[in-house]
Motif scaffolding. Sequence first.
Motif, PDB file in Angstrom:
ATOM      1  N   MET A   1      11.401  -2.165  -7.820  1.00 45.74           N
ATOM      2  CA  MET A   1      10.254  -3.061  -7.625  1.00 45.74           C
ATOM      3  C   MET A   1       9.684  -2.933  -6.224  1.00 45.74           C
ATOM      4  O   MET A   1       8.497  -3.136  -6.008  1.00 45.74           O
ATOM      5  CB  MET A   1      10.677  -4.516  -7.861  1.00 45.74           C
ATOM      6  CG  MET A   1      10.580  -4.937  -9.321  1.00 45.74           C
ATOM      7  SD  MET A   1      11.230  -6.607  -9.606  1.00 45.74           S
ATOM      8  CE  MET A   1      10.050  -7.591  -8.662  1.00 45.74           C
ATOM      9  N   GLN A   2      10.552  -2.607  -5.293  1.00 48.27           N
ATOM     10  CA  GLN A   2      10.060  -2.528  -3.921  1.00 48.27           C
ATOM     11  C   GLN A   2       9.358  -1.216  -3.612  1.00 48.27           C
ATOM     12  O   GLN A   2       8.805  -1.045  -2.536  1.00 48.27           O
ATOM     13  CB  GLN A   2      11.222  -2.760  -2.940  1.00 48.27           C
ATOM     14  CG  GLN A   2      11.445  -4.257  -2.763  1.00 48.27           C
ATOM     15  CD  GLN A   2      12.797  -4.580  -2.204  1.00 48.27           C
ATOM     16  OE1 GLN A   2      13.412  -3.729  -1.575  1.00 48.27           O
ATOM     17  NE2 GLN A   2      13.268  -5.781  -2.414  1.00 48.27           N
TER      18      GLN A   2
ATOM     19  N   ASP B   1      -0.234   4.634  -5.799  1.00 53.16           N
ATOM     20  CA  ASP B   1       0.386   3.590  -6.619  1.00 53.16           C
ATOM     21  C   ASP B   1      -0.149   2.204  -6.264  1.00 53.16           C
ATOM     22  O   ASP B   1       0.609   1.264  -6.007  1.00 53.16           O
ATOM     23  CB  ASP B   1       1.924   3.641  -6.442  1.00 53.16           C
ATOM     24  CG  ASP B   1       2.647   2.888  -7.571  1.00 53.16           C
ATOM     25  OD1 ASP B   1       1.987   2.504  -8.551  1.00 53.16           O
ATOM     26  OD2 ASP B   1       3.862   2.684  -7.448  1.00 53.16           O
ATOM     27  N   ILE B   2      -1.483   2.076  -6.258  1.00 56.60           N
ATOM     28  CA  ILE B   2      -2.119   0.821  -5.837  1.00 56.60           C
ATOM     29  C   ILE B   2      -2.618   0.020  -7.035  1.00 56.60           C
ATOM     30  O   ILE B   2      -2.284  -1.145  -7.183  1.00 56.60           O
ATOM     31  CB  ILE B   2      -3.309   1.107  -4.891  1.00 56.60           C
ATOM     32  CG1 ILE B   2      -2.813   1.808  -3.638  1.00 56.60           C
ATOM     33  CG2 ILE B   2      -4.023  -0.182  -4.545  1.00 56.60           C
ATOM     34  CD1 ILE B   2      -3.920   2.213  -2.709  1.00 56.60           C
TER      35      ILE B   2
ATOM     36  N   ARG C   1       5.339  -9.335 -11.863  1.00 51.09           N
ATOM     37  CA  ARG C   1       6.581  -9.208 -11.128  1.00 51.09           C
ATOM     38  C   ARG C   1       7.291 -10.544 -11.155  1.00 51.09           C
ATOM     39  O   ARG C   1       6.758 -11.526 -10.651  1.00 51.09           O
ATOM     40  CB  ARG C   1       6.287  -8.878  -9.661  1.00 51.09           C
ATOM     41  CG  ARG C   1       6.115  -7.458  -9.426  1.00 51.09           C
ATOM     42  CD  ARG C   1       5.434  -7.117  -8.167  1.00 51.09           C
ATOM     43  NE  ARG C   1       5.000  -5.759  -8.420  1.00 51.09           N
ATOM     44  CZ  ARG C   1       5.806  -4.741  -8.340  1.00 51.09           C
ATOM     45  NH1 ARG C   1       7.031  -4.887  -7.912  1.00 51.09           N
ATOM     46  NH2 ARG C   1       5.387  -3.543  -8.655  1.00 51.09           N
TER      47      ARG C   1
ATOM     48  N   ALA D   1      -5.790  -3.908  -6.593  1.00 47.39           N
ATOM     49  CA  ALA D   1      -4.467  -3.837  -5.983  1.00 47.39           C
ATOM     50  C   ALA D   1      -3.563  -4.809  -6.748  1.00 47.39           C
ATOM     51  O   ALA D   1      -3.883  -5.179  -7.891  1.00 47.39           O
ATOM     52  CB  ALA D   1      -4.534  -4.164  -4.490  1.00 47.39           C
ATOM     53  N   LEU D   2      -2.463  -5.222  -6.131  1.00 44.27           N
ATOM     54  CA  LEU D   2      -1.490  -6.074  -6.827  1.00 44.27           C
ATOM     55  C   LEU D   2      -2.112  -7.262  -7.576  1.00 44.27           C
ATOM     56  O   LEU D   2      -1.687  -7.569  -8.692  1.00 44.27           O
ATOM     57  CB  LEU D   2      -0.437  -6.559  -5.809  1.00 44.27           C
ATOM     58  CG  LEU D   2       0.694  -7.395  -6.384  1.00 44.27           C
ATOM     59  CD1 LEU D   2       1.568  -6.584  -7.327  1.00 44.27           C
ATOM     60  CD2 LEU D   2       1.554  -7.982  -5.268  1.00 44.27           C
ATOM     61  N   PRO D   3      -3.119  -7.958  -7.022  1.00 45.29           N
ATOM     62  CA  PRO D   3      -3.638  -9.138  -7.733  1.00 45.29           C
ATOM     63  C   PRO D   3      -4.319  -8.841  -9.072  1.00 45.29           C
ATOM     64  O   PRO D   3      -4.562  -9.772  -9.836  1.00 45.29           O
ATOM     65  CB  PRO D   3      -4.618  -9.753  -6.712  1.00 45.29           C
ATOM     66  CG  PRO D   3      -4.096  -9.298  -5.381  1.00 45.29           C
ATOM     67  CD  PRO D   3      -3.620  -7.888  -5.636  1.00 45.29           C
TER      68      PRO D   3
ATOM     69  N   LEU E   1       4.344  -3.490  -1.513  1.00 41.90           N
ATOM     70  CA  LEU E   1       3.279  -3.586  -2.508  1.00 41.90           C
ATOM     71  C   LEU E   1       1.934  -3.750  -1.836  1.00 41.90           C
ATOM     72  O   LEU E   1       1.812  -4.491  -0.855  1.00 41.90           O
ATOM     73  CB  LEU E   1       3.545  -4.790  -3.425  1.00 41.90           C
ATOM     74  CG  LEU E   1       4.888  -4.729  -4.145  1.00 41.90           C
ATOM     75  CD1 LEU E   1       5.201  -6.066  -4.790  1.00 41.90           C
ATOM     76  CD2 LEU E   1       4.878  -3.622  -5.189  1.00 41.90           C
ATOM     77  N   CYS E   2       0.929  -3.106  -2.383  1.00 42.66           N
ATOM     78  CA  CYS E   2      -0.410  -3.194  -1.793  1.00 42.66           C
ATOM     79  C   CYS E   2      -1.117  -4.440  -2.300  1.00 42.66           C
ATOM     80  O   CYS E   2      -1.460  -4.536  -3.472  1.00 42.66           O
ATOM     81  CB  CYS E   2      -1.210  -1.943  -2.140  1.00 42.66           C
ATOM     82  SG  CYS E   2      -2.867  -1.988  -1.458  1.00 42.66           S
ATOM     83  N   LEU E   3      -1.342  -5.405  -1.408  1.00 47.32           N
ATOM     84  CA  LEU E   3      -2.022  -6.654  -1.777  1.00 47.32           C
ATOM     85  C   LEU E   3      -3.532  -6.492  -1.807  1.00 47.32           C
ATOM     86  O   LEU E   3      -4.217  -7.185  -2.546  1.00 47.32           O
ATOM     87  CB  LEU E   3      -1.696  -7.766  -0.775  1.00 47.32           C
ATOM     88  CG  LEU E   3      -0.348  -8.455  -0.852  1.00 47.32           C
ATOM     89  CD1 LEU E   3      -0.296  -9.596   0.159  1.00 47.32           C
ATOM     90  CD2 LEU E   3      -0.106  -9.001  -2.255  1.00 47.32           C
ATOM     91  N   ALA E   4      -4.063  -5.612  -0.950  1.00 48.10           N
ATOM     92  CA  ALA E   4      -5.516  -5.494  -0.857  1.00 48.10           C
ATOM     93  C   ALA E   4      -5.899  -4.206  -0.140  1.00 48.10           C
ATOM     94  O   ALA E   4      -5.156  -3.717   0.717  1.00 48.10           O
ATOM     95  CB  ALA E   4      -6.103  -6.692  -0.108  1.00 48.10           C
TER      96      ALA E   4
ATOM     97  N   VAL F   1     -11.479  -2.509  -4.864  1.00 45.34           N
ATOM     98  CA  VAL F   1     -10.429  -1.648  -5.391  1.00 45.34           C
ATOM     99  C   VAL F   1      -9.338  -2.552  -5.943  1.00 45.34           C
ATOM    100  O   VAL F   1      -8.973  -3.541  -5.310  1.00 45.34           O
ATOM    101  CB  VAL F   1      -9.858  -0.756  -4.260  1.00 45.34           C
ATOM    102  CG1 VAL F   1      -8.565  -0.094  -4.695  1.00 45.34           C
ATOM    103  CG2 VAL F   1     -10.892   0.281  -3.832  1.00 45.34           C
TER     104      VAL F   1
ATOM    105  N   GLY G   1       7.047   0.042  -5.733  1.00 40.65           N
ATOM    106  CA  GLY G   1       5.753   0.069  -6.392  1.00 40.65           C
ATOM    107  C   GLY G   1       5.858  -0.022  -7.905  1.00 40.65           C
ATOM    108  O   GLY G   1       6.928   0.072  -8.482  1.00 40.65           O
TER     109      GLY G   1
END
Lengths: 219, 219
Positions: free
Chosen positions: B46-47, B111-112, B23, B128-130, A122-125, B126, B49
Amino acid sequence: MPFLDHLADEGVTEVVFAGAIRRPRLDPALFDPRTMQIVPRILNAMQTGDDAALREVLAVFEESGLSVRAIDQILPSLVPAEGLLVGEPSERDRQDADYAARIVAGLGPLDIGQGAIVAQGLCLAVEALPGTDAMLEFAALHRDLRPNAKGAKGVLYKAPKPAQDRRIDLPTIGPDTVRRAAAADLAGIAWEAGGVILLERERTLADARAAGLFLWARG
Amino acid sequence: MPFLDHLADEGVTEVVFAGAIRRPRLDPALFDPRTMQIVPRILNAMQTGDDAALREVLAVFEESGLSVRAIDQILPSLVPAEGLLVGEPSERDRQDADYAARIVAGLGPLDIGQGAIVAQGLCLAVEALPGTDAMLEFAALHRDLRPNAKGAKGVLYKAPKPAQDRRIDLPTIGPDTVRRAAAADLAGIAWEAGGVILLERERTLADARAAGLFLWARG
């Protein structure tokens, strides 16, 4: 332009760019008349992104007769070739580095940044204008988002943009990068072999070893 | 799986997904045996993306005979069509929105995330996950990086990923987004018309007006 004249007076014929580049807040009142003439083109280029701005900077130096050299032509030891410098990425870390490398390559045409952080697929940043340190602080702030708290910790990956001029603005890694990557709980740092400057090599390697981070010039 | 059985028992034939998706940290000890059977495929997805994970979630619902509807089929008023809802972006804001839209489209295959912040032609952040809120906080932290302190303030742009299934995980804008965009000193919020959910419409519009932000469903 007095600066360029000064270089010519001193007999300088070649220049190499090193160090961090910040977008200056320009104060037109401080410009001499000749510098003023190049301001519009730099300002224009600055508004279209890093690559364009830096190409203009190089053009200004070249037009005044200076030859701009790449840093690895001058100090090749600063730019590590392929290999593991510290530690050993796990299979999962290698997958995270692969994905991060695809992200940085994919971002290239968008002229955004030179780095990304991926953990557990997963892309965190993603690196943007604020730079690598800011991205690492962001990842540290959000490190609890990894789906599996005991799983792979993640990888910082850095690479030049695919289309950038490699004589300026190569990504850089050093003790600060190691310190912040450790604070973000990452497994290690990977980068494009031959495309990234490693500063203070001995200290950076020792710090990474002490922090349990791998350092990997990825081929 | 007991949840899906319960829906069938109640005569439910259609479902619509709404709300934030996190998640989960899965605890296998809590699964009943049938749920356990689908865990490996969800974990695998999930792994790889967001898109893959969410497609698996939809598939699980569909395989149990439920039809998954898009939110704009149920409540079209939640998904604004093209138009300016509040305020008026300047020409420079429009350029920033154009660039941000190109970034979000370009990020799609990686897929970011579903958002980006651009100011004065430069990408500040940009998604991302957060997520969006974290990205806006990041932009607020680094708002001094705009080259011209008196120039265009910048635009948050949101859009679905080009290839995502629009029945789940549409980007969302609401009062929180407005509050954080104002804290990041942005000029406004733009999004892909027809592709973003606007929550608490009246309050969001009133808050944007009060904060001096434009809201623009961009065609």
